[in-house]
Design an enzyme around this catalytic site. Sequence first.
Site, short mmCIF file in Angstrom:
data_model
loop_
_atom_site.label_atom_id
_atom_site.label_comp_id
_atom_site.label_asym_id
_atom_site.label_seq_id
_atom_site.Cartn_x
_atom_site.Cartn_y
_atom_site.Cartn_z
N GLY A 1 -45.36 11.41 -2.31
CA GLY A 1 -44.89 10.30 -1.48
C GLY A 1 -44.88 9.00 -2.28
CG ASP A 2 -48.47 7.62 -3.74
OD1 ASP A 2 -48.34 7.08 -2.62
OD2 ASP A 2 -49.51 8.21 -4.09
#
Lengths: 314, 314
Positions: free
Chosen positions: A254-255
């Site tokens: 997600g990062d």
Amino acid sequence: MILAVNLNASIDKAYTVENFKPGTVTRVKEVIPTAGGKGLNVARVLNSLNQTVSVTGFIGGFSGAFIEQQLKEQKMPFEFIHVNGETRSCINIIDLSSNIHTELLEPGPYISEEELDEFLEFYTSSVKQYDVITLSGSAPRGIDTDIYAKLVSIAKDANKKVILDTSGEYLAKGIQSSPTLAKPNKSEAELLLGRKLKDTGDLASAAKELVGMGPEIVAISLGAEGVMVASGLTKEAYLAVPPKIRPVNTVGCGDAMVAGFATGLSNNWPLTECIKYAVAVSAAAALSPVTGGIVLKEVDNIIGSMDFHNLYLL
Amino acid sequence: MILAVNLNASIDKAYTVENFKPGTVTRVKEVIPTAGGKGLNVARVLNSLNQTVSVTGFIGGFSGAFIEQQLKEQKMPFEFIHVNGETRSCINIIDLSSNIHTELLEPGPYISEEELDEFLEFYTSSVKQYDVITLSGSAPRGIDTDIYAKLVSIAKDANKKVILDTSGEYLAKGIQSSPTLAKPNKSEAELLLGRKLKDTGDLASAAKELVGMGPEIVAISLGAEGVMVASGLTKEAYLAVPPKIRPVNTVGCGDAMVAGFATGLSNNWPLTECIKYAVAVSAAAALSPVTGGIVLKEVDNIIGSMDFHNLYLL
């Protein structure tokens, strides 16, 4: 140029153990400590993507000094506010016998009003030199849940693009300040809307509804299923699904997606290009065993075999 | 003057949690970090007993710097060898919901041959200025299990009294170098002799047998039951049992007993006085909530109401 905000830094420690059981004494076989935090992951991926990035937030004590040393060794530019307390550690206990992972997250130091003021002053003057600001993760104790709403407003007042990737109250309040892009994952979006999102139709209307709450763009990340994006400007939704890959480590994907979006926004790419790139970078991150690392040479391949849909919403 | 050796220093972290379960993510409510290690506990109690004491061993990295800062704040004299690796942390997870305690012990840094040589050189010249040397606990990685045998020999070559409190191979090899006093607890003695010790008779003959392996004096600590001591000089065994108390924290009571013995040996008290004092200090440590702390004013009361027996062995 991108500023990655990581308020609640951490030493992430991976403990390798055998037969871990509550109520017993376990000798840890190996400890691998890394400078951790979602904002730091974003910054590391941006570094791999050859974007100019600096990371900021709070850092404290000897644990903070350890993190700064690690970032120096990795040639990652940073400018932290130094606080009185000790930066936290987060423990990931990996049981080789059962393959069960157990996490313990320390709460982090209390931030005083003076320390927060020092950060806000630094942040306000600092954002002027960046194109895009990414805001990721939780905040240490002593900081109100409206912190990201404030940080979004400050960036927007300076006419900067700002990406918000947080959860719970931080997210609920943060999106009201209209970030350029908000990236909840599916369960964060469900929590925010108070309902389950079962199919593509649900996700598209959820992304649209979230755009109605403030952000220009909402990207709901879906793990291996890619991302559902709605834009208030194009009045369209987009579904991008990466090809099937063999994931090695999905922590921090997600990062990596945030880093992909930040790259696109920083280079003024069309939204559809931003989305494809963000999904490809996220999938390339799943191929790297290192959290915050990506298999760079796979990015173009993944874009080439991506499943991409425009969904007309309005 | 006493030198307390603590080879494998640690930041002991007490984690307060609720509903801790393997396979889940737990947010820690509170973290209390203290400079830890058995030798450090011995030194802290000696400090409380107004004995002049210094602590030594290996210390490394930012975690090591944290420990040195804590010791400075506590006005505890120290002289550590600084090594390349990071000093370890040991985690004690205290689950408030179930009152179950779970410990995770990191292995500590690898000590290089050069770092060990530096320590041995320092130790050899340093022991000359002390009356008594205490050797406690395990050793970091890279150090052979005969380390305590070596440290005992060096101290004895300098005509110094030396107390050994360790376990397993370290103990088995260490006692062969004839320390002044060895203090296994009951389970360590059982492991060493390969049999269960069921009653007073068993304990007395075990202590005598262990004296036969090298030490001048062997003290088998028995928790709330006090201590069984055998002496090769007096050819007697002694059983000292403290009065019933309400223990508050029994962690470190064995280390407090070592501190009591070190005080007696350093002041050339008769053996029976050393034993009574050591048992009283250990019991007074159980009355203090702080590991390495004692309720000093109770020491004389406990000596006054102690159950003490001479058992003629030979």
